[in-house]
Design an enzyme around this catalytic site. Structure first.
Site, mmCIF file in Angstrom:
data_model
loop_
_atom_site.group_PDB
_atom_site.id
_atom_site.type_symbol
_atom_site.label_atom_id
_atom_site.label_comp_id
_atom_site.label_asym_id
_atom_site.label_seq_id
_atom_site.Cartn_x
_atom_site.Cartn_y
_atom_site.Cartn_z
ATOM 1 N N ASP A 11 -3.436 3.339 11.729
ATOM 2 C CA ASP A 11 -4.115 4.600 11.400
ATOM 3 C C ASP A 11 -3.696 5.625 12.444
ATOM 4 O O ASP A 11 -4.003 5.481 13.630
ATOM 5 C CB ASP A 11 -5.635 4.405 11.407
ATOM 6 C CG ASP A 11 -6.362 5.548 10.718
ATOM 7 O OD1 ASP A 11 -5.696 6.529 10.319
ATOM 8 O OD2 ASP A 11 -7.592 5.456 10.574
ATOM 9 N N ASP A 105 -1.168 8.841 6.483
ATOM 10 C CA ASP A 105 -1.317 8.434 7.886
ATOM 11 C C ASP A 105 -1.927 7.050 8.062
ATOM 12 O O ASP A 105 -2.369 6.697 9.154
ATOM 13 C CB ASP A 105 -2.188 9.455 8.631
ATOM 14 C CG ASP A 105 -3.586 9.560 8.063
ATOM 15 O OD1 ASP A 105 -3.789 9.177 6.896
ATOM 16 O OD2 ASP A 105 -4.481 10.038 8.782
ATOM 17 N N GLU A 106 -1.913 6.242 7.017
ATOM 18 C CA GLU A 106 -2.625 4.963 7.104
ATOM 19 C C GLU A 106 -1.937 3.935 6.209
ATOM 20 O O GLU A 106 -1.541 4.242 5.086
ATOM 21 C CB GLU A 106 -4.077 5.160 6.670
ATOM 22 C CG GLU A 106 -4.957 3.954 6.802
ATOM 23 C CD GLU A 106 -6.380 4.244 6.350
ATOM 24 O OE1 GLU A 106 -7.208 3.308 6.460
ATOM 25 O OE2 GLU A 106 -6.673 5.366 5.878
#
EC number: 2.7.7.7
Length: 462
Positions: A11, A105-106
């Site tokens: 993350d 983003d993860e």
């Protein structure tokens, strides 16, 4: 749940805001808020410096400005975020063929599937090296969680933030989970949390101790069984490499309710063009066009129509969305508009424009075309490349590259700096200055940036 912590969850830390800080030296170590800047805008991401003032994602932008008036409030640069995300995802795919992106983003990674790690020690070494490679390639940081299941890996990465790594050793899962709030478990949202709280269940340990029978009584068979398993740390969900998108859509919320019918039609046309552009970026086409309209009183309706075959033709989507709009009363004011495409496919069917234009063709055969309404483009709206939104990249013929710090009353303020430069100087110009123009964003620069900006200590901690 596997016996070794070989599921990795990455993350990125305050991703949009961290990218902006990496790109703009003058913002490093300072509060940054990224999101919609109008009266109805919301926060997409806040830097850790801004979070200290109580600013968080999904907060109304007006409230964020009141809590942190000295923050830099920036318009999102999604092309830049996607570029950085592509770099990060490429690093993950070098570790394993099983990478499951959840957002820009993860992502989850199955390290065992790529023979990257089979033990706790190997997994921890991979996680540390991954964080170093991400920082070197992008100059932004990410937090890593390692565990034997997806749920626990995600919890670990959250506990590792910011810029950290946590590994949950096999056999320690219950000791970690029991004191956590029950809302930590996947699938436990506000409604489920409310039901459990009224039954006196507030922690994961209490949910596990209540037993499956009691949770089924409270939540129903499927949900109760799932929550009980998660509370015991049991999560056998695999990492899935491909997640087929079910739809592609775009929408806009307007600062002022739209009442001009021609303006509403213009916005629908514009959204249809953007939707098709996004559709093509993913190499997809679709059969069903969906129109979403939210009125001034927050009432929302959707209309849809389906073609005989999939298309990625902007004219088809635009015309069908316009037809759907004809059946919607917008006289009271429109707060939000959206256009989407569902029924996705990897191919297109040619000559579908006749489908969308059949009714129009019939009308044209029966008589002269009706006189169109006045042009929908509002005279007061500047051309897209002359809208000086805070955070966007610009270049000046004399002063070089920079970014918009603010604009208003006919002036635009620009800070001239690049990712690898020291904090730059600020200059102000007229909004119609012919020497000033929008530009492509400069690369973040990786190792070169850090060395030219004074070493590792100068990189923002986010």
């Amino acid at each position: 749940m596997r016996g070794q912590p070989t599921i990795l969850h990455l993350d990125m830390d305050a991703f949009y805001a961290s990218v902006e800080q990496a790109a703009k030296p003058s913002l490093r170590g300072k509060p940054v808020v990224v999101g919609g800047l109008g009266p109805r805008g919301v926060v997409a991401t806040a830097s850790y410096e801004a979070r200290r003032f109580g600013v968080h994602s999904a907060m109304p932008m007006g409230q964020a400005r009141r809590r942190c008036p000295n923050a830099a409030f920036l318009y999102p640069r999604f092309d830049v975020y996607r570029s950085v995300s592509d770099t990060v995802m490429a690093l993950l795919r070098a570790l394993s063929p099983l990478v499951e992106p959840l957002s820009l983003d993860e992502a989850f990674v199955d390290l065992a599937a790529g023979d990257s790690a089979h033990t706790a020690a190997e997994a921890e070494a991979v996680g540390r090296e991954l964080r170093e490679r991400i920082a070197a390639a992008t100059t932004v940081t990410g937090s890593v969680g390692l565990a034997g299941s997806k749920m626990l890996a995600k919890i670990a990465s959250e506990r590792a933030k910011p810029d950290g790594l946590q590994l949950i050793e096999p056999g320690t899962e219950r000791a970690l989970l029991d004191p956590l709030p029950v809302r930590t478990l996947p699938g436990v949202g506000p409604a489920t949390d409310g039901v459990l709280r009224r039954a006196g269940i507030t922690t994961v340990g209490e949910a596990a101790g209540a037993g499956e029978t009691e949770l089924v009584r409270l939540l129903g068979s499927a949900h109760g069984t799932g929550v009980h398993a998660m509370a015991l740390g049991i999560d056998d969900r695999p990492v899935v490499a491909e997640r087929d998108a079910k739809s592609v859509s775009v929408e806009d919320t307007f600062d002022v309710d739209l009442t001009d019918r021609a303006r509403v039609r213009h916005e629908v046309d514009r959204l249809a063009e953007r939707c098709v552009q996004r559709l093509r970026e993913h190499g997809r086409s679709g059969r069903t066009v969906v129109l979403k309209v939210r009125s001034h009183d927050f009432s929302t309706l959707t209309r849809s129509d389906t073609l005989r075959g999939p298309t990625d033709d902007p004219a088809v989507v635009r015309e069908l969305a316009a037809r759907l709009l004809e059946g919607v009363d917008t006289t009271a004011g429109v707060r939000l508009l959206g256009v989407g495409v569902t029924g996705l496919a990897d191919f297109t069917q040619e000559d579908l424009f006749a489908q969308a234009g059949a009714t129009v063709d019939g009308e044209e055969d029966s008589g002269p075309a009706p006189v169109p309404a006045r042009q929908p483009e509002p005279a007061t709206e500047p051309a897209p490349d002359r809208r000086w939104l805070p955070g966007l990249d610009v270049t000046h013929t004399e002063y070089g590259p920079g970014w918009v710090q603010g604009s208003g009353v006919g002036r635009v303020t620009v800070r001239f700096e690049t990712p690898g430069s020291p904090p730059g100087r600020v200059r102000t110009f007229g909004v119609d200055d012919p020497l000033l123009s929008r530009s492509a964003p400069p690369p973040l620069g990786g190792e070169d940036q850090r060395s030219s900006s004074g070493g590792e200590a100068s990189r923002p901690k986010s």
